[in-house]
Enzyme design. Sequence first.
Site, PDB file in Angstrom:
ATOM      1  N   HIS A 264      10.768  -9.203   0.709  1.00 48.16           N
ATOM      2  CA  HIS A 264      10.568  -7.901   0.700  1.00 48.16           C
ATOM      3  C   HIS A 264      12.046  -7.183   0.989  1.00 48.16           C
ATOM      4  O   HIS A 264      12.563  -7.440   1.897  1.00 48.16           O
ATOM      5  CB  HIS A 264       9.612  -7.408   1.671  1.00 48.16           C
TER       6      HIS A 264
ATOM      7  N   ASP B 228       0.746  -1.363  -0.047  1.00 48.15           N
ATOM      8  CA  ASP B 228      -0.014   0.103  -0.115  1.00 48.15           C
ATOM      9  C   ASP B 228       0.779   1.057  -0.086  1.00 48.15           C
ATOM     10  O   ASP B 228       1.942   1.254   0.149  1.00 48.15           O
ATOM     11  CB  ASP B 228      -0.928   0.141   1.010  1.00 48.15           C
TER      12      ASP B 228
ATOM     13  N   TYR C  74       2.727   4.938   0.880  1.00 46.45           N
ATOM     14  CA  TYR C  74       3.591   5.288   1.905  1.00 46.45           C
ATOM     15  C   TYR C  74       2.457   6.292   2.591  1.00 46.45           C
ATOM     16  O   TYR C  74       1.589   6.865   2.114  1.00 46.45           O
ATOM     17  CB  TYR C  74       4.865   6.210   1.502  1.00 46.45           C
TER      18      TYR C  74
END
Length: 229
Positions: A193, A67, A69
């Site tokens: 990630h 999603d 920042y």
Amino acid sequence: MTSDAIPESWRDALEPALATPEARKLGGWLRAEEEAGKVIYPPRGERLTALALTPLDQVRVVILGQDPYHGLGQAHGLAFSVQHGVKVPPSLVNMYKELESDLGVAPPAHGNLTRWAEQGVLLLNNTLTVEAAQAGSHAGRGWDAITDAAVAAVAERGEPTVFILWGSHAAKKAGRISALGRGDHHLLLKAPHPSPLSSYRGFFGSKPYSQANAFLEERGRSAIDWRIE
């Protein structure tokens, strides 16, 4: 759904998703949140920047984020990217480190990834809005149907494409590709990630940029110039 207009190249692919109940509810919910005084990022007019800068027929690489920042002035509609003048976030710092290790590209002084998007790198978050200072606050509110449809639209095309999936959240989108029976037609690159919390578990050394370019060139598509100036 949202006051932002769907870019023309994506309209036909996204229309079925936009007609779903959850997508229809999304627009009303966002308006209600704003009317209640909630600050939402990115601002209106920038929520579909990824689709606007990277037309469907020009997508060569897809990089999926979670999603936007949630800090002031950061999000502008491209996953992992921030506006000029904004401090480069830690995850993007690590992306730049891997880029330098992989291709010898020196890290730029800013975090704006528009140059990638304009070359056909779709920088798409799973959720396209967020409340200020509240990470993940808009997850499950209806964006998934739309971004799933965008990923599926790319996967259904005949052009071989690279999907870079960092972290378990992005990897879930791989099912949208495999379910279409084109998993072997595209290249799916999975790694931890780039967040400082997980980057040392295998993100560093994964060489996504060189792998993406090698795949594209082998299949007659142009490589991405990953330099950012």
